[in-house]
Motif scaffolding. Structure first.
Motif, PDB file in Angstrom:
ATOM      1  N   ALA A   3       4.259  13.023 -20.251  1.00  0.00           N
ATOM      2  CA  ALA A   3       5.664  13.347 -20.504  1.00  0.00           C
ATOM      3  C   ALA A   3       6.004  14.716 -19.948  1.00  0.00           C
ATOM      4  CB  ALA A   3       5.957  13.294 -22.005  1.00  0.00           C
ATOM      5  N   ASP A   4       5.087  15.668 -20.079  1.00  0.00           N
ATOM      6  CA  ASP A   4       5.301  17.010 -19.561  1.00  0.00           C
ATOM      7  C   ASP A   4       5.454  16.980 -18.035  1.00  0.00           C
ATOM      8  OD1 ASP A   4       5.322  19.954 -20.149  1.00  0.00           O
ATOM      9  OD2 ASP A   4       3.597  19.912 -18.808  1.00  0.00           O
ATOM     10  N   VAL A   5       4.641  16.164 -17.362  1.00  0.00           N
ATOM     11  CA  VAL A   5       4.733  16.033 -15.902  1.00  0.00           C
ATOM     12  C   VAL A   5       6.066  15.409 -15.490  1.00  0.00           C
ATOM     13  CG1 VAL A   5       3.779  14.819 -13.900  1.00  0.00           C
ATOM     14  CG2 VAL A   5       2.249  15.930 -15.538  1.00  0.00           C
ATOM     15  N   ILE A   6       6.500  14.377 -16.216  1.00  0.00           N
ATOM     16  CA  ILE A   6       7.777  13.716 -15.919  1.00  0.00           C
ATOM     17  C   ILE A   6       8.926  14.717 -16.029  1.00  0.00           C
ATOM     18  CG2 ILE A   6       9.418  11.954 -16.702  1.00  0.00           C
ATOM     19  CD1 ILE A   6       6.938  10.307 -17.604  1.00  0.00           C
ATOM     20  N   LEU A   7       8.931  15.507 -17.096  1.00  0.00           N
ATOM     21  CA  LEU A   7      10.000  16.484 -17.285  1.00  0.00           C
ATOM     22  C   LEU A   7       9.910  17.622 -16.270  1.00  0.00           C
ATOM     23  CD1 LEU A   7      10.057  16.684 -21.183  1.00  0.00           C
ATOM     24  CD2 LEU A   7      11.618  15.425 -19.691  1.00  0.00           C
ATOM     25  N   ARG A   8       8.705  17.977 -15.868  1.00  0.00           N
ATOM     26  CA  ARG A   8       8.541  18.990 -14.824  1.00  0.00           C
ATOM     27  C   ARG A   8       9.170  18.510 -13.519  1.00  0.00           C
ATOM     28  NH1 ARG A   8       2.613  19.838 -13.711  1.00  0.00           N
ATOM     29  NH2 ARG A   8       2.637  20.286 -15.935  1.00  0.00           N
ATOM     30  N   CYS A   9       8.989  17.235 -13.218  1.00  0.00           N
ATOM     31  CA  CYS A   9       9.609  16.668 -12.012  1.00  0.00           C
ATOM     32  C   CYS A   9      11.134  16.709 -12.126  1.00  0.00           C
ATOM     33  CB  CYS A   9       9.138  15.231 -11.811  1.00  0.00           C
ATOM     34  SG  CYS A   9       7.398  15.073 -11.354  1.00  0.00           S
ATOM     35  N   ALA A  10      11.658  16.406 -13.321  1.00  0.00           N
ATOM     36  CA  ALA A  10      13.111  16.431 -13.521  1.00  0.00           C
ATOM     37  C   ALA A  10      13.671  17.838 -13.372  1.00  0.00           C
ATOM     38  CB  ALA A  10      13.457  15.873 -14.900  1.00  0.00           C
ATOM     39  N   LEU A  11      12.852  18.858 -13.647  1.00  0.00           N
ATOM     40  CA  LEU A  11      13.289  20.252 -13.549  1.00  0.00           C
ATOM     41  C   LEU A  11      13.120  20.841 -12.146  1.00  0.00           C
ATOM     42  CD1 LEU A  11      11.830  21.576 -16.905  1.00  0.00           C
ATOM     43  CD2 LEU A  11      14.240  21.650 -16.263  1.00  0.00           C
ATOM     44  N   ASP A  12      12.464  20.107 -11.267  1.00  0.00           N
ATOM     45  CA  ASP A  12      12.253  20.583  -9.903  1.00  0.00           C
ATOM     46  C   ASP A  12      13.605  20.825  -9.230  1.00  0.00           C
ATOM     47  OD1 ASP A  12      11.766  20.744  -7.077  1.00  0.00           O
ATOM     48  OD2 ASP A  12       9.835  19.772  -7.401  1.00  0.00           O
ATOM     49  N   PRO A  13      13.817  21.983  -8.626  1.00  0.00           N
ATOM     50  CA  PRO A  13      15.099  22.260  -7.964  1.00  0.00           C
ATOM     51  C   PRO A  13      15.454  21.250  -6.877  1.00  0.00           C
ATOM     52  CG  PRO A  13      13.830  24.273  -8.207  1.00  0.00           C
ATOM     53  CD  PRO A  13      12.922  23.150  -8.598  1.00  0.00           C
TER      54      PRO A  13
END
Length: 223
Positions: free
Chosen positions: A18-28
């Motif tokens: 889940a942390d990786v998925i959200l990190r991708c969503a936060l990618d500029p």
């Protein structure tokens, strides 16, 4: 570069995913997640799902359910699994990281039951390492019904429009192993259990709060 894998049989693995998925969503460079959905939702499901088929599709996966408290903070996670079938003008196979926004208390109550039935319409196009799918669903359980909006990041080769039915269940054994006690999904998201000391769930909270504020990763540097 070493590929990082996440053990979906454990809560720790699903939190890390889940942390990786959200990190991708936060990618500029990513299209991200709509700020209004992050602000207005009553809860959120973060899932990793495999879907394959032609005309008739099957999908299965796992992830975590979080409820948003009245003060805007997030509950502890409950482990869930999803299995489903779809039919329509569809074909191919894809691996999807899905964020499902639970838009009302009825939806949250429905999916906090031991099993909730999700019905919806999906449109998706995936090619190689890029894809987005959008769907709106009506969710039912024995005691409640509600609505969701979902956004998926996909990899594979898949395209089409389908009607889907999926059964979302609480992974009781995973929850019991993680919290070291028996507790229902509702008890977990209502705050009746304590978080393990070694939990990485705070990393997930940080990213969800950034998304709620409409921020991107370059606006926040950890450490």
């Amino acid at each position: 570069m070493t590929k990082v894998t996440h053990d979906r049989s454990t809560m720790e693995g699903m939190i890390a995913k889940a942390d990786v998925i959200l990190r991708c969503a936060l990618d500029p460079d990513s299209v991200g997640l709509p700020q209004d959905l992050c602000e207005q939702c009553k809860g959120i499901l973060i899932l990793s799902v495999i879907e394959v088929g032609f005309l008739v599709t099957v999908n299965f996966g796992s992830g975590i359910l979080l409820a948003k408290r009245s003060d805007g903070s997030w509950s502890l996670p409950s482990a869930v699994e999803v299995t489903g079938i779809g039919w329509g003008f569809v074909g191919g196979g894809s691996i999807k990281d899905i964020v499902i926004f639970l838009m009302d208390q009825g939806t949250l109550k429905a999916l906090a039951q031991d099993a909730g039935l999700k019905l919806g319409v999906q449109a998706e196009f995936t090619l190689a390492n890029f894809g987005r799918s959008f769907s709106g669903s009506v969710n039912f359980s024995k005691s409640a019904a509600g609505r969701t909006m979902s956004i998926a990041y996909s990899k594979g080769c898949f395209g089409g429009i389908s009607i889907e039915g999926a059964l979302i269940r609480t992974r009781k054994a995973v929850n019991e192993e993680y919290y070291k006690r028996s507790a229902s999904c509702f008890e977990i998201i209502a705050g009746a259990v304590a978080s393990p000391d070694e939990s990485k769930i705070n990393d997930v909270y940080t990213k969800l709060n950034m998304l709620k504020k409409g921020k991107k990763a370059d606006e926040h540097r950890e450490g």
